[in-house]
Design a protein around this motif. Structure first.
Motif, mmCIF file in Angstrom:
data_model
loop_
_atom_site.group_PDB
_atom_site.id
_atom_site.type_symbol
_atom_site.label_atom_id
_atom_site.label_comp_id
_atom_site.label_asym_id
_atom_site.label_seq_id
_atom_site.Cartn_x
_atom_site.Cartn_y
_atom_site.Cartn_z
ATOM 1 N N THR A 1 44.212 42.945 28.763
ATOM 2 C CA THR A 1 45.029 42.100 27.883
ATOM 3 C C THR A 1 46.184 41.435 28.617
ATOM 4 O OG1 THR A 1 46.236 44.059 27.238
ATOM 5 C CG2 THR A 1 44.483 43.329 25.745
ATOM 6 N N ALA A 2 46.429 41.847 29.838
ATOM 7 C CA ALA A 2 47.527 41.228 30.574
ATOM 8 C C ALA A 2 47.253 39.752 30.834
ATOM 9 C CB ALA A 2 47.754 41.954 31.888
ATOM 10 N N GLY A 3 46.029 39.313 30.528
ATOM 11 C CA GLY A 3 45.694 37.903 30.593
ATOM 12 C C GLY A 3 45.505 37.364 31.997
ATOM 13 N N ARG A 4 45.294 38.231 32.960
ATOM 14 C CA ARG A 4 45.055 37.741 34.320
ATOM 15 C C ARG A 4 43.587 37.397 34.496
ATOM 16 N NH1 ARG A 4 46.757 42.356 38.009
ATOM 17 N NH2 ARG A 4 46.244 40.864 39.627
ATOM 18 N N PRO A 5 43.286 36.367 35.268
ATOM 19 C CA PRO A 5 41.873 36.054 35.507
ATOM 20 C C PRO A 5 41.182 37.241 36.176
ATOM 21 C CG PRO A 5 43.340 34.499 36.643
ATOM 22 C CD PRO A 5 44.206 35.517 36.015
ATOM 23 N N VAL A 6 39.953 37.509 35.753
ATOM 24 C CA VAL A 6 39.251 38.687 36.249
ATOM 25 C C VAL A 6 39.039 38.616 37.774
ATOM 26 C CG1 VAL A 6 36.891 37.892 35.844
ATOM 27 C CG2 VAL A 6 37.428 40.320 35.645
ATOM 28 N N GLU A 7 38.851 37.385 38.293
ATOM 29 C CA GLU A 7 38.647 37.218 39.748
ATOM 30 C C GLU A 7 39.831 37.754 40.532
ATOM 31 O OE1 GLU A 7 38.194 34.754 37.579
ATOM 32 O OE2 GLU A 7 36.010 34.539 37.667
ATOM 33 N N GLU A 8 41.007 37.549 39.963
ATOM 34 C CA GLU A 8 42.220 37.982 40.651
ATOM 35 C C GLU A 8 42.267 39.511 40.737
ATOM 36 O OE1 GLU A 8 45.724 35.678 39.330
ATOM 37 O OE2 GLU A 8 46.760 37.614 39.474
ATOM 38 N N VAL A 9 41.892 40.152 39.624
ATOM 39 C CA VAL A 9 41.873 41.612 39.599
ATOM 40 C C VAL A 9 40.818 42.136 40.578
ATOM 41 C CG1 VAL A 9 41.553 43.637 38.128
ATOM 42 C CG2 VAL A 9 42.622 41.571 37.205
ATOM 43 N N GLN A 10 39.643 41.476 40.597
ATOM 44 C CA GLN A 10 38.577 41.908 41.504
ATOM 45 C C GLN A 10 39.045 41.851 42.956
ATOM 46 O OE1 GLN A 10 35.790 39.054 39.897
ATOM 47 N NE2 GLN A 10 34.440 40.681 39.146
ATOM 48 N N GLN A 11 39.683 40.754 43.315
ATOM 49 C CA GLN A 11 40.206 40.579 44.669
ATOM 50 C C GLN A 11 41.198 41.675 45.015
ATOM 51 O OE1 GLN A 11 38.118 38.914 46.320
ATOM 52 N NE2 GLN A 11 39.793 38.666 47.794
ATOM 53 N N GLU A 12 42.075 41.917 44.050
ATOM 54 C CA GLU A 12 43.123 42.907 44.265
ATOM 55 C C GLU A 12 42.523 44.301 44.475
ATOM 56 O OE1 GLU A 12 46.472 42.421 41.594
ATOM 57 O OE2 GLU A 12 46.569 44.609 41.407
ATOM 58 N N LEU A 13 41.455 44.597 43.729
ATOM 59 C CA LEU A 13 40.831 45.916 43.872
ATOM 60 C C LEU A 13 40.140 46.050 45.228
ATOM 61 C CD1 LEU A 13 39.404 46.443 40.266
ATOM 62 C CD2 LEU A 13 41.443 47.472 41.308
ATOM 63 N N ARG A 14 39.534 44.976 45.678
ATOM 64 C CA ARG A 14 38.872 45.015 47.003
ATOM 65 C C ARG A 14 39.918 45.295 48.080
ATOM 66 N NH1 ARG A 14 36.684 40.178 48.620
ATOM 67 N NH2 ARG A 14 35.330 41.274 50.051
ATOM 68 N N GLN A 15 41.051 44.605 47.958
ATOM 69 C CA GLN A 15 42.145 44.799 48.906
ATOM 70 C C GLN A 15 42.721 46.205 48.846
ATOM 71 O OE1 GLN A 15 41.359 42.284 50.904
ATOM 72 N NE2 GLN A 15 43.410 42.890 51.565
ATOM 73 N N HIS A 16 42.813 46.695 47.621
ATOM 74 C CA HIS A 16 43.377 48.031 47.403
ATOM 75 C C HIS A 16 42.571 49.086 48.179
ATOM 76 C CE1 HIS A 16 45.170 51.366 45.153
ATOM 77 N NE2 HIS A 16 43.950 51.793 44.872
ATOM 78 N N VAL A 17 41.249 48.999 48.096
ATOM 79 C CA VAL A 17 40.390 49.962 48.796
ATOM 80 C C VAL A 17 40.532 49.777 50.314
ATOM 81 C CG1 VAL A 17 38.010 50.696 49.199
ATOM 82 C CG2 VAL A 17 38.761 50.121 46.880
ATOM 83 N N ALA A 18 40.584 48.525 50.750
ATOM 84 C CA ALA A 18 40.723 48.261 52.183
ATOM 85 C C ALA A 18 42.018 48.856 52.716
ATOM 86 C CB ALA A 18 40.682 46.755 52.442
#
Ligand code: WTA
Length: 665
Positions: A585-602
């Motif tokens: 609901t934070a209204g962020r584009p899902v692509e942005e969250v996906q990118q952030e998660l990939r970076q988080h694991v890296a």
């Protein structure tokens, strides 16, 4: 003239034995190669006549012992083996000093090639001086026999020197791959209780200086109570922050130390190193190896599997010392055997995609040992790239790290090996310490895609669910049925986990975690892991570890990770995540969250663990007992028809997932 004879295999068609399809060709060894080969078929007969006597003979002929052993194998404390236990020796003396004493001090041990093009030539006499200086410096920093040293370095000669300096004083080293994050480094330093960390300001990768020291600073600041000093090699000249009293420059303490040092002889069962690897749970395992047995098998396999002739060969294993392949086939195997080898710091495509082949041509490399993922990458780049270099010096090619598909195997032989070289597909693990299943060049008629036969002295079997050997043509679980000299002696600090992980699935037998098939000839074809371990570019990654990392992110409610087949990397990490309601609901584009998660694991684990894809799903498929059915997610990730979903608690989940993924974004 081609010196191997391709022949159509009639009885050797393991169509169903390998997903890649039939192996159309086999390659018999050429008479010329066979005549000069180190290995002969007789080795198999000798080893099966008396396994103990065979290994004792290898240990006596390949190593120099300060105190010769009488005992060969003591298996009374199974599953912890003791090999050559009443003997004493020093690993660095065996790898360096004795070659100098034998009059080979002028032989090049290492041709170092930095990524920016700087080079160093290090003879065995140079190496003896350098390792002695480093051993003296380690001693002066308070490191003694039995203390652990963590090594976090790029692929520069100091990495090899530090490992040998540790071995010289009997201080087990724990090398942590330079691509791992500070948190991964911290937990490894801590688990091993390292007193010293050896690092560099940075190294060169893909044309730029990439810093290393900040990760050490972070790791130590976050809590590694045992660390007293950080020894820092100046490689890139980049800025570093400095902690007075703790940090020490290599050039201040090593370069100024005496180049004379007496190696410390240790018991054969003295720990030589700890190396962390991924298991099925989130916590990495500190696999530890001891001295006499490990060195025996590293040297034996290096000599016979690669047909090493130390006087004439130029050997190159492209692995980083952060992995077991770098331990056994950059440091210990080749140096024990007195080889001349290449150490290359950088990536294969810097500054151009022909860099490796340029090095083969420049140094006249005769033996090349690399991974299927690298071969497939070169295939993708096109054969005109290696075609632009003179590769005629090559005479043996090796593969390790994951199953090599027949297409990559035949490409490797034809394009890199000029339709001439034997290929050795070598199966082994961090735990096995050295090669276990492989053809012998000059002896074995090879089959593209199969590792084929246990080496002389090694006993393997493929078992079904009831622990019975499978018939030829059938698949099952790969086990090792007899102890071997370079077997792990345990998991550092956790003997129970050792017994549970490897010895409980089939009582009394070592279960490798790999599936395998026997073809109609009884040859072994590896089929990949059967547990929750993925293999990405030949690197082992734990699904659980990546899942824990994802779940630690505030946006993620639940995560499931699978290894999906990938054309280049073998497997790729694909993550399925359920986002927390507030994140959605934070209204962020899902692509942005996906990118952030990939970076988080890296960031948390290291760039090699970065998921290829993060798929946002509304649910995960679970059995009634709550176990995630990764098999079904793998079907989705590999764009297959989803398999049998009848054991799911809620059978509509897969439709929900598929529908959600198919919907346009
Ligand atoms: C896989 C690397 C098929 C296997 C030396 C094993 C292979 C894991 C091969 C160990 C091969 C390694 N054919 N699979 N030739 N070599 N593997 O500990 O799944 O990094 O269990 O050791 O790699 O990986 P590790």
């Amino acid at each position: 003239m081609t010196d191997t004879v391709p022949s159509t295999a009639e009885s050797h068609a393991p169509d169903e034995a390998h997903p890649e399809g039939p192996a159309a060709l086999t390659f018999a060894p050429s008479p010329e190669f066979a005549r000069q080969a180190n290995a002969t078929a007789d080795l198999y007969a000798q080893a099966s006549a008396d396994r103990s006597a065979f290994w004792a003979e290898q240990a006596r002929t390949l190593l120099s012992w300060a105190t010769p052993f009488e005992e060969v194998l003591d298996w009374s404390g199974a599953p912890v083996a003791r090999w050559f236990a009443d003997g004493r020796l020093n690993a660095a003396y065996n790898a360096v000093d004795r070659h100098v004493e034998a009059g080979n001090g002028d032989r090049v041990a290492i041709h170092f090639e930095g990524e920016p093009g700087d080079t160093r030539t290090i003879t065995y006499a140079d190496l003896q001086r350098e390792v002695s200086r480093a051993a003296n410096a380690l001693g002066a920093l308070g490191v003694g026999t039995g203390d652990r040293v963590a090594i976090y370095l790029p692929m520069i000669p100091e990495a090899v020197v530090t490992m040998l300096a540790c071995a010289r004083i009997g201080a087990p080293h724990s090398v942590v791959f330079g691509g791992f994050s500070s948190e991964a480094l911290r937990s490894r330093i801590d688990d091993a209780g390292a007193k010293l960390v050896v690092t560099a300001d940075g190294g060169y990768r893909r044309g730029a200086a990439s810093p290393l020291k900040p990760a050490v600073d972070e790791a130590v600041a976050a809590g590694t109570p045992t660390v007293e000093h950080v020894l820092v090699v100046r490689r890139t000249g980049g800025d570093v922050t400095w902690t007075k009293g703790r940090d020490v420059w290599w050039h201040d303490v090593v370069d100024t130390a005496s180049d004379k040092h007496t190696p410390v002889d240790v018991e054969a069962e003295h720990p030589l190193f700890i190396l962390y690897t991924s298991g099925t749970t989130g916590k990495p395992k500190g696999i530890f190896h001891t001295t006499g047995g490990y060195l025996t098998q590293a040297a034996y396999t290096h000599r016979n599997v690669f047909d090493l002739k130390p006087e004439t060969d130029v050997y190159w294993c492209t692995a980083d010392v952060g992995w077991i392949t770098g331990h056994s086939y950059v440091v210990y195997g080749p140096l024990i055997n007195g080889a001349t080898q290449i150490v290359y710091e950088g990536t294969p495509d810097t500054p151009h995609r022909g860099r490796w082949w340029e090095l083969v041509q420049k140094y006249g490399v005769t033996i090349l040992y690399t991974a299927p993922t690298a071969i497939r990458t070169c295939m993708k780049w096109g054969e005109e790239i290696p075609g632009g270099f003179d590769l005629s010096s090559l005479r043996v090619l090796g593969s390790v790290g994951e199953p090599i598909n027949p297409e990559a195997w035949t490409w490797y032989r034809r394009v890199i090996g000029g339709d001439r070289t034997p290929i050795v597909d070598t199966w082994w693990q961090t735990e096995t310490g050295a090669i276990m299943i492989s053809p012998l060049p000059g002896v074995t008629t090879t089959k593209p895609g199969s590792a084929q036969v246990p080496l002389p002295g090694i006993a393997a079997e493929v078992l079904d669910d009831d622990a019975q050997p499978v018939a030829n043509g059938q698949a099952g679980y790969l086990v090792l049925t007899e102890p071997w000299p370079s077997m792990l002696r345990g998991i550092w600090g956790d003997p129970e986990r050792y017994a549970d992980t490897y010895w409980s699935r089939f009582r009394g037998l070592y279960f490798a975690g790999d599936g395998a098939k026997k073809d109609e000839d009884g040859d072994i074809w590896l089929l990949g892991r059967v547990d929750d371990v993925m293999n990405v570019s030949g690197h082992r990654l734990s699904t659980t570890e990546i899942e824990s990392s994802l779940v630690s992110h505030p946006s993620v409610a639940e995560a499931a990770v699978v290894g999906a087949t990938d054309e280049t990397t073998g497997q790729a990490v694909v993550a399925f995540v359920i986002l927390r309601a507030d994140a959605v609901t934070a209204g962020r584009p899902v692509e942005e969250v996906q990118q952030e998660l990939r970076q988080h694991v890296a960031r948390q684990i290291g760039p090699i663990a970065r998921p290829r894809q993060v798929l946002v799903v509304p649910e995960l498929p679970k059995t009634r007992s709550g176990k995630i059915m990764r098999r079904l997610l793998r079907d989705v990730a590999e764009h297959r028809q989803v398999g049998d979903a009848t054991t799911l608690a809620d059978s509509s989940v897969m439709e929900l997932i598929s529908a959600g993924l198919a919907a346009p974004k």
